[in-house]
Design an enzyme around this catalytic site. Structure first.
Site, PDB file in Angstrom:
ATOM      1  N   LYS A 169     -14.321  -4.998 -10.070  1.00  0.00           N
ATOM      2  CA  LYS A 169     -15.744  -5.118 -10.440  1.00  0.00           C
ATOM      3  C   LYS A 169     -16.090  -4.143 -11.570  1.00  0.00           C
ATOM      4  O   LYS A 169     -16.803  -4.476 -12.499  1.00  0.00           O
ATOM      5  CB  LYS A 169     -16.637  -4.855  -9.217  1.00  0.00           C
ATOM      6  CG  LYS A 169     -16.580  -5.973  -8.187  1.00  0.00           C
ATOM      7  CD  LYS A 169     -17.568  -5.777  -7.048  1.00  0.00           C
ATOM      8  CE  LYS A 169     -17.150  -4.767  -6.018  1.00  0.00           C
ATOM      9  NZ  LYS A 169     -15.906  -5.073  -5.304  1.00  0.00           N
ATOM     10  N   ASP A 209      -6.143   5.347  -5.021  1.00  0.00           N
ATOM     11  CA  ASP A 209      -6.196   4.248  -4.055  1.00  0.00           C
ATOM     12  C   ASP A 209      -5.053   3.306  -4.405  1.00  0.00           C
ATOM     13  O   ASP A 209      -5.110   2.596  -5.408  1.00  0.00           O
ATOM     14  CB  ASP A 209      -7.542   3.510  -4.117  1.00  0.00           C
ATOM     15  CG  ASP A 209      -7.753   2.646  -2.879  1.00  0.00           C
ATOM     16  OD1 ASP A 209      -6.759   2.371  -2.177  1.00  0.00           O
ATOM     17  OD2 ASP A 209      -8.909   2.249  -2.618  1.00  0.00           O
ATOM     18  N   THR A 258      -7.918  -4.451  -0.139  1.00  0.00           N
ATOM     19  CA  THR A 258      -6.799  -5.011   0.647  1.00  0.00           C
ATOM     20  C   THR A 258      -7.110  -6.454   1.082  1.00  0.00           C
ATOM     21  O   THR A 258      -6.203  -7.275   1.164  1.00  0.00           O
ATOM     22  CB  THR A 258      -6.517  -4.152   1.898  1.00  0.00           C
ATOM     23  OG1 THR A 258      -7.725  -3.966   2.604  1.00  0.00           O
ATOM     24  CG2 THR A 258      -5.949  -2.809   1.514  1.00  0.00           C
ATOM     25  N   ASP A 308       0.830  -1.209   0.000  1.00  0.00           N
ATOM     26  CA  ASP A 308       0.000   0.000   0.000  1.00  0.00           C
ATOM     27  C   ASP A 308       0.870   1.267   0.000  1.00  0.00           C
ATOM     28  O   ASP A 308       0.720   2.158  -0.839  1.00  0.00           O
ATOM     29  CB  ASP A 308      -0.834  -0.022   1.291  1.00  0.00           C
ATOM     30  CG  ASP A 308      -2.254   0.390   1.079  1.00  0.00           C
ATOM     31  OD1 ASP A 308      -2.661   0.566  -0.070  1.00  0.00           O
ATOM     32  OD2 ASP A 308      -2.965   0.532   2.094  1.00  0.00           O
ATOM     33  N   ILE A 341      -3.858   0.569  -3.026  1.00  0.00           N
ATOM     34  CA  ILE A 341      -4.380  -0.803  -3.125  1.00  0.00           C
ATOM     35  C   ILE A 341      -5.832  -0.777  -2.705  1.00  0.00           C
ATOM     36  O   ILE A 341      -6.166  -0.605  -1.528  1.00  0.00           O
ATOM     37  CB  ILE A 341      -3.636  -1.815  -2.229  1.00  0.00           C
ATOM     38  CG1 ILE A 341      -2.208  -2.008  -2.725  1.00  0.00           C
ATOM     39  CG2 ILE A 341      -4.362  -3.172  -2.276  1.00  0.00           C
ATOM     40  CD1 ILE A 341      -1.517  -3.229  -2.150  1.00  0.00           C
ATOM     41  N   ASP A 342      -6.697  -0.920  -3.682  1.00  0.00           N
ATOM     42  CA  ASP A 342      -8.118  -1.056  -3.402  1.00  0.00           C
ATOM     43  C   ASP A 342      -8.384  -2.555  -3.290  1.00  0.00           C
ATOM     44  O   ASP A 342      -7.919  -3.329  -4.126  1.00  0.00           O
ATOM     45  CB  ASP A 342      -8.912  -0.440  -4.558  1.00  0.00           C
ATOM     46  CG  ASP A 342     -10.403  -0.510  -4.316  1.00  0.00           C
ATOM     47  OD1 ASP A 342     -10.834  -0.296  -3.175  1.00  0.00           O
ATOM     48  OD2 ASP A 342     -11.133  -0.801  -5.291  1.00  0.00           O
ATOM     49  N   SER A 348     -12.596  -5.266  -4.853  1.00  0.00           N
ATOM     50  CA  SER A 348     -11.967  -4.060  -5.426  1.00  0.00           C
ATOM     51  C   SER A 348     -12.653  -3.521  -6.675  1.00  0.00           C
ATOM     52  O   SER A 348     -13.688  -4.020  -7.103  1.00  0.00           O
ATOM     53  CB  SER A 348     -10.486  -4.323  -5.755  1.00  0.00           C
ATOM     54  OG  SER A 348     -10.356  -4.982  -7.007  1.00  0.00           O
ATOM     55  N   GLU A 373      -5.169   7.625  -0.377  1.00  0.00           N
ATOM     56  CA  GLU A 373      -5.754   7.023   0.819  1.00  0.00           C
ATOM     57  C   GLU A 373      -4.779   7.008   2.000  1.00  0.00           C
ATOM     58  O   GLU A 373      -5.203   7.066   3.143  1.00  0.00           O
ATOM     59  CB  GLU A 373      -6.230   5.593   0.516  1.00  0.00           C
ATOM     60  CG  GLU A 373      -7.030   5.045   1.686  1.00  0.00           C
ATOM     61  CD  GLU A 373      -7.692   3.705   1.433  1.00  0.00           C
ATOM     62  OE1 GLU A 373      -7.316   3.026   0.469  1.00  0.00           O
ATOM     63  OE2 GLU A 373      -8.577   3.349   2.227  1.00  0.00           O
ATOM     64  N   ASP A 391     -12.247   5.142  -4.089  1.00  0.00           N
ATOM     65  CA  ASP A 391     -12.784   3.791  -4.296  1.00  0.00           C
ATOM     66  C   ASP A 391     -13.631   3.698  -5.558  1.00  0.00           C
ATOM     67  O   ASP A 391     -14.048   2.593  -5.935  1.00  0.00           O
ATOM     68  CB  ASP A 391     -13.638   3.367  -3.093  1.00  0.00           C
ATOM     69  CG  ASP A 391     -12.776   2.936  -1.911  1.00  0.00           C
ATOM     70  OD1 ASP A 391     -11.665   2.414  -2.153  1.00  0.00           O
ATOM     71  OD2 ASP A 391     -13.204   3.128  -0.759  1.00  0.00           O
TER      72      ASP A 391
HETATM   73  P1  AMP Z   1     -14.743  -3.912  -2.131  1.00  0.00           P
HETATM   74  O1  AMP Z   1     -13.462  -4.616  -2.420  1.00  0.00           O
HETATM   75  O2  AMP Z   1     -15.522  -3.514  -3.341  1.00  0.00           O
HETATM   76  O3  AMP Z   1     -15.569  -4.634  -1.122  1.00  0.00           O
HETATM   77  O4  AMP Z   1     -14.380  -2.513  -1.520  1.00  0.00           O
HETATM   78  C1  AMP Z   1     -13.231  -2.219  -0.810  1.00  0.00           C
HETATM   79  C2  AMP Z   1     -13.390  -0.815  -0.293  1.00  0.00           C
HETATM   80  O5  AMP Z   1     -14.564  -0.733   0.506  1.00  0.00           O
HETATM   81  C3  AMP Z   1     -12.303  -0.374   0.621  1.00  0.00           C
HETATM   82  O6  AMP Z   1     -11.335   0.332  -0.112  1.00  0.00           O
HETATM   83  C4  AMP Z   1     -12.978   0.527   1.643  1.00  0.00           C
HETATM   84  O7  AMP Z   1     -12.605   1.870   1.458  1.00  0.00           O
HETATM   85  C5  AMP Z   1     -14.437   0.394   1.343  1.00  0.00           C
HETATM   86  N1  AMP Z   1     -15.263   0.194   2.547  1.00  0.00           N
HETATM   87  C6  AMP Z   1     -14.850   0.086   3.822  1.00  0.00           C
HETATM   88  N2  AMP Z   1     -15.921  -0.037   4.654  1.00  0.00           N
HETATM   89  C7  AMP Z   1     -17.009  -0.012   3.879  1.00  0.00           C
HETATM   90  C8  AMP Z   1     -18.425  -0.082   4.149  1.00  0.00           C
HETATM   91  N3  AMP Z   1     -18.898  -0.236   5.389  1.00  0.00           N
HETATM   92  N4  AMP Z   1     -19.272  -0.013   3.108  1.00  0.00           N
HETATM   93  C9  AMP Z   1     -18.823   0.121   1.854  1.00  0.00           C
HETATM   94  N5  AMP Z   1     -17.490   0.193   1.534  1.00  0.00           N
HETATM   95  C10 AMP Z   1     -16.599   0.140   2.524  1.00  0.00           C
HETATM   96 MG    MG Z   2     -10.231   1.162  -1.563  1.00  0.00          MG
END
Ligand code: AMP
Ligand code: MG
Length: 359
Positions: A267, A124, A129, A47, A126-127, A264, A70, A300
């Site tokens: 999608k 971001d 993680t 990251d 690393i989106d 991430s 981030e 994100d």
């Molecule tokens: P994903 O991989 O699509 O599930 O999304 C990852 C991203 O979701 C991370 O980079 C976070 O910034 C974000 N994230 C963290 N908490 C939440 C939450 N409660 N609802 C939606 N997104 C979140």
């Molecule tokens: Mg992210």
């Protein structure tokens, strides 16, 4: 349409390509032991290193354009984190980026800009993680906003197979569906060579292999118009989206296939290139974001959203509003997300509205 060219795009592509290489190196070093101990060190290293690489390149080329990233280096500067900083330094050196610990912290902190100027980047490093740690999908996402509008996007997905590898994937059957679509969170397939997707407003969306070799090819959303035939993707993490609501919405649309759960902004990448037809991110609380609940961060979604729009798709929140980038580093005026191939958008929006009881 020729592949887009712009000074910002060229620098951004190089920067994300290099950051993706660092991430790949670090992910490749995650041992079972690290995983079993739930040790987050690898993702922390990758990251910071990815943010350092991208900020260094952007700062050199565009010193006056802030970066809203981030991460920040405050903790990294603490004496007890010197070993971590040394590891980051080694990972950077492995991709020929040489800097002192102080240089590295300064590059990372260059990414602490404010989202309030006429022109800024959002990053971001690393989106996803959690996907990174599981050895699955994750992304390096960078976008340029001009007057609060998305202009340039580069999203690196180091574990997403490139189009060039589709035939090999079919042979190995690693996540390839009968109709040739690649829709999987897995990166175990040996052909997962990674992609860089990129877009410049008005110039389409494109993809090339993550190592920067090979021609850029234009990518397009799917032609699917019948909701019941649509393929849905959503977060793996149940805290990030309401899985139960999406299951009901899919059933209302007549969809019988299981959703594909991917970490991430990969999608957005699979919707942009037509492997999935839509992506839902549903608030788990029914209250508007400004009352309570999670507010999405700009890094994100900025990169992914421009890719999908330039590939011919549509991106709105669950109320059908366009994403509003004028509220600093978070999407305070939006809740949830609906990302589709465009053709399905109205049908999906209506189905979401019924289930979430939107205004
Ligand atoms: P994903 O991989 O699509 O599930 O999304 C990852 C991203 O979701 C991370 O980079 C976070 O910034 C974000 N994230 C963290 N908490 C939440 C939450 N409660 N609802 C939606 N997104 C979140
Ligand atoms: Mg992210």
């Amino acid at each position: 349409m020729p592949a887009p060219e712009s000074p910002e795009l060229a620098i951004a592509l190089d920067a994300v390509r290099l950051a993706a290489r660092v991430c790949r190196n670090v992910q490749g070093s995650i041992s079972d032991d690290v995983l079993q101990k739930h040790d987050r060190t690898p993702v922390t290293v990758a990251d910071f290193a990815a943010q350092a690489v991208v900020c260094r390149a952007l700062q050199a080329a565009f010193p006056d354009v802030p970066i809203v990233g981030e991460e920040d280096a405050a903790e990294l500067r603490q004496p007890e984190n010197a070993p971590l900083l040394e590891r980051i330094q080694r990972e950077l050196a492995a991709v020929n980026v040489d800097g002192s610990p102080d240089d590295i912290c300064r590059w990372i902190d260059h990414g602490n800009g404010k989202a309030d100027s006429p022109r800024y980047w959002t990053l971001d490093p690393i989106d996803g993680t959690k996907g990174f740690l599981r050895g699955e999908q994750y992304a390096v996402s960078l976008a340029l906003l001009v007057d609060y509008r998305l202009e340039v996007a580069v999203v690196g997905c180091p574990n997403l197979p490139s189009a060039q590898n589709r035939s090999r994937i079919r042979e190995n059957s690693g996540g390839q569906q009968p109709d040739g679509r690649i829709l999987t969170n897995s990166a175990t397939d040996a052909s997962a060579d990674g992609v860089l997707q990129f877009a410049v407003r008005g110039q389409g969306a494109w993809q090339r292999p993550a190592d920067g070799t090979g021609d850029a090819v234009p990518i397009h959303v799917s032609p699917t118009t019948i909701p019941a035939e649509a393929r849905l993707c959503e977060s793996v993490e149940k805290k990030h989206t309401a899985h139960s609501a999406s299951a009901r919405i899919a059933a209302d649309l007549g969809i019988t296939r299981e959703p594909v759960r991917i970490d991430s902004q990969a999608k957005y990448a699979v919707v942009a290139r037509g492997d999935a037809d839509f992506y839902l991110r549903l608030p788990r609380s029914q209250a508007p974001a400004w009352e309570r609940g999670y507010v999405e961060k700009i890094w994100d979604h900025a990169g992914g959203a421009l890719l999908v729009e330039e590939a011919g798709g549509r991106v709105t929140d669950v109320d059908g509003h366009p994403l509003d980038w004028t509220h600093g580093d978070a999407l305070h005026a939006n809740r949830g997300l609906i990302v589709t191939n465009g053709r399905l958008h109205d049908a999906v929006l209506a189905a979401v509205g019924v289930r979430l009881d939107c205004r």
